[in-house]
Design a protein around this motif. Sequence first.
Motif, PDB file in Angstrom:
ATOM      1  N   TRP A   1       0.824  -1.209   0.000  1.00 43.69           N
ATOM      2  CA  TRP A   1       0.000   0.000   0.000  1.00 43.69           C
ATOM      3  C   TRP A   1       0.859   1.260   0.000  1.00 43.69           C
ATOM      4  O   TRP A   1       0.481   2.269  -0.607  1.00 43.69           O
ATOM      5  N   LEU A   2       1.997   1.225   0.653  1.00 44.00           N
ATOM      6  CA  LEU A   2       2.902   2.372   0.625  1.00 44.00           C
ATOM      7  C   LEU A   2       3.447   2.590  -0.784  1.00 44.00           C
ATOM      8  O   LEU A   2       3.614   3.730  -1.229  1.00 44.00           O
ATOM      9  N   ALA A   3       3.727   1.482  -1.488  1.00 44.25           N
ATOM     10  CA  ALA A   3       4.212   1.591  -2.868  1.00 44.25           C
ATOM     11  C   ALA A   3       3.124   2.187  -3.766  1.00 44.25           C
ATOM     12  O   ALA A   3       3.409   3.005  -4.644  1.00 44.25           O
ATOM     13  N   VAL A   4       1.864   1.781  -3.532  1.00 43.58           N
ATOM     14  CA  VAL A   4       0.746   2.337  -4.302  1.00 43.58           C
ATOM     15  C   VAL A   4       0.627   3.836  -4.042  1.00 43.58           C
ATOM     16  O   VAL A   4       0.461   4.641  -4.983  1.00 43.58           O
ATOM     17  N   PHE A   5       0.741   4.229  -2.779  1.00 48.30           N
ATOM     18  CA  PHE A   5       0.668   5.654  -2.443  1.00 48.30           C
ATOM     19  C   PHE A   5       1.806   6.419  -3.114  1.00 48.30           C
ATOM     20  O   PHE A   5       1.604   7.540  -3.612  1.00 48.30           O
ATOM     21  N   GLY A   6       3.000   5.830  -3.166  1.00 51.97           N
ATOM     22  CA  GLY A   6       4.151   6.489  -3.776  1.00 51.97           C
ATOM     23  C   GLY A   6       3.943   6.766  -5.251  1.00 51.97           C
ATOM     24  O   GLY A   6       4.204   7.874  -5.732  1.00 51.97           O
ATOM     25  N   VAL A   7       3.437   5.783  -5.988  1.00 49.62           N
ATOM     26  CA  VAL A   7       3.251   5.977  -7.427  1.00 49.62           C
ATOM     27  C   VAL A   7       2.089   6.937  -7.699  1.00 49.62           C
ATOM     28  O   VAL A   7       2.115   7.720  -8.657  1.00 49.62           O
ATOM     29  N   LEU A   8       1.071   6.934  -6.836  1.00 56.54           N
ATOM     30  CA  LEU A   8      -0.023   7.904  -6.973  1.00 56.54           C
ATOM     31  C   LEU A   8       0.485   9.328  -6.761  1.00 56.54           C
ATOM     32  O   LEU A   8       0.078  10.263  -7.470  1.00 56.54           O
ATOM     33  N   ALA A   9       1.392   9.498  -5.786  1.00 61.14           N
ATOM     34  CA  ALA A   9       1.962  10.822  -5.529  1.00 61.14           C
ATOM     35  C   ALA A   9       2.797  11.293  -6.708  1.00 61.14           C
ATOM     36  O   ALA A   9       2.749  12.464  -7.094  1.00 61.14           O
ATOM     37  N   LEU A  10       3.565  10.374  -7.308  1.00 63.95           N
ATOM     38  CA  LEU A  10       4.371  10.743  -8.478  1.00 63.95           C
ATOM     39  C   LEU A  10       3.482  11.157  -9.644  1.00 63.95           C
ATOM     40  O   LEU A  10       3.764  12.138 -10.346  1.00 63.95           O
ATOM     41  N   ALA A  11       2.398  10.416  -9.867  1.00 59.76           N
ATOM     42  CA  ALA A  11       1.499  10.747 -10.973  1.00 59.76           C
ATOM     43  C   ALA A  11       0.733  12.034 -10.717  1.00 59.76           C
ATOM     44  O   ALA A  11       0.393  12.766 -11.656  1.00 59.76           O
ATOM     45  N   ALA A  12       0.486  12.332  -9.440  1.00 61.41           N
ATOM     46  CA  ALA A  12      -0.277  13.532  -9.107  1.00 61.41           C
ATOM     47  C   ALA A  12       0.476  14.805  -9.476  1.00 61.41           C
ATOM     48  O   ALA A  12      -0.154  15.826  -9.810  1.00 61.41           O
ATOM     49  N   ALA A  13       1.818  14.759  -9.428  1.00 55.26           N
ATOM     50  CA  ALA A  13       2.608  15.972  -9.677  1.00 55.26           C
ATOM     51  C   ALA A  13       2.403  16.516 -11.095  1.00 55.26           C
ATOM     52  O   ALA A  13       1.971  17.667 -11.260  1.00 55.26           O
ATOM     53  N   PRO A  14       2.675  15.740 -12.167  1.00 61.44           N
ATOM     54  CA  PRO A  14       2.408  16.274 -13.508  1.00 61.44           C
ATOM     55  C   PRO A  14       0.921  16.506 -13.770  1.00 61.44           C
ATOM     56  O   PRO A  14       0.556  17.404 -14.531  1.00 61.44           O
ATOM     57  N   ALA A  15       0.060  15.697 -13.136  1.00 65.27           N
ATOM     58  CA  ALA A  15      -1.385  15.904 -13.319  1.00 65.27           C
ATOM     59  C   ALA A  15      -1.804  17.277 -12.802  1.00 65.27           C
ATOM     60  O   ALA A  15      -2.562  18.002 -13.454  1.00 65.27           O
ATOM     61  N   LEU A  16      -1.282  17.665 -11.631  1.00 65.48           N
ATOM     62  CA  LEU A  16      -1.599  18.983 -11.076  1.00 65.48           C
ATOM     63  C   LEU A  16      -1.005  20.101 -11.924  1.00 65.48           C
ATOM     64  O   LEU A  16      -1.622  21.158 -12.096  1.00 65.48           O
ATOM     65  N   MET A  17       0.198  19.863 -12.460  1.00 68.05           N
ATOM     66  CA  MET A  17       0.831  20.866 -13.326  1.00 68.05           C
ATOM     67  C   MET A  17      -0.030  21.116 -14.558  1.00 68.05           C
ATOM     68  O   MET A  17      -0.212  22.259 -14.989  1.00 68.05           O
TER      69      MET A  17
END
Length: 369
Positions: free
Chosen positions: A298-314
């Motif tokens: 679950w921590l790994a899932v949270f990590g990849v979601l956080a990485l994807a969120a950065a360009p998505a927010l940009m």
Amino acid sequence: MSSSRWAMALSMTIVVSPEVQVVLGNGMGMVGWLFPLSLALVAILHLFTLQVYGDIYGGRYRQDNEYAFLSAAFGPWLPLFTSLASRLVFMVCVATISLVTAGYVFNEVFVYWFANFAFAFLLLALVLVLHLVGRSWALKVQNLLVIVVLAMVAVLVASALPTATSLPAAGEIDFQVRGLLLPFFLVVGFECAFLTQNGQPRVGQLAKVFGGLLLLFVLWGGVMSQVVEPSRLARSFNPQMLVAHQVLGQPGRYLMGVAVIAGAAALVNGLFIVLRHQLAELVPAPWWATASGKKKKWLAVFGVLALAAAPALMMATGMAGEELIDVYGRAALVFWLFQYSLIHFALVVRRAERPWLHLSAGLMLIGAV
């Protein structure tokens, strides 16, 4: 598929991206055939740096990774800062630019009614799903994406070379000195073959891949400079599409369109793979070592979601269309070069063999910065 092949695909994460072809086209437009000469000198320096990475991850210096190696020489904070300011900022900014470029190309070349930002978000979502499915699938797809990009460029080069001598000269070059420094931006990221510790690639094998890629891109740059006017090439935001259309017409646009989309996906996918591993090394987390298998998942899932969120927010906030994002992206590349200089200076501090060579390499990189 062997782990070494996956490592080779990761090493090409940056070089197959659309932004590298933009830098290549701009550089050829600025300085012409002086660009490949500058690239050759930069390549020699970078191969020397790759040899150091091979020694670090091969166990010669008794450190587990790049961060531990640099921390032993400079303490923990400087390597932490340069790692985050280079690779993480690069992912946030340049991945955003590449995704939007892919969306624009899909809209202009393939399906005009499909909104470009919608495609950019769709491509990001597909990469995210790939990582949620499993790391092994992300590695397999990375290998496929790299092959697609290189194949498309190779077809265009092979199509243009037989008629290159009959093409009219594109025009006079408006010489710009900064074009001689752009090759430094073309060689970053090859150490990604080592950073995830996904197999231990041989430096000699990596050097052959590196050399072959540079030859392909030098030929592609030569085609660019022959078919498009240098002043237009130097200022274009998408020179590869201009050249592809000149070489093969609409089929050329299709080929390069596929290359741009595959390259953008390879950039985002490869950076996700590398950064997930890098951030686990950089961020102190003793609880990670004692976490259960389910909690780690679950921590790994949270990590990849956080990485994807950065360009998505940009993209969602409109930053993709701002000139400032280009500044941030190039600043990240400058910090990446600074990271390379620290690698060489660390060997001087450790009094390694031939310290004068490492001091010279470090100073050359600082000069480029």
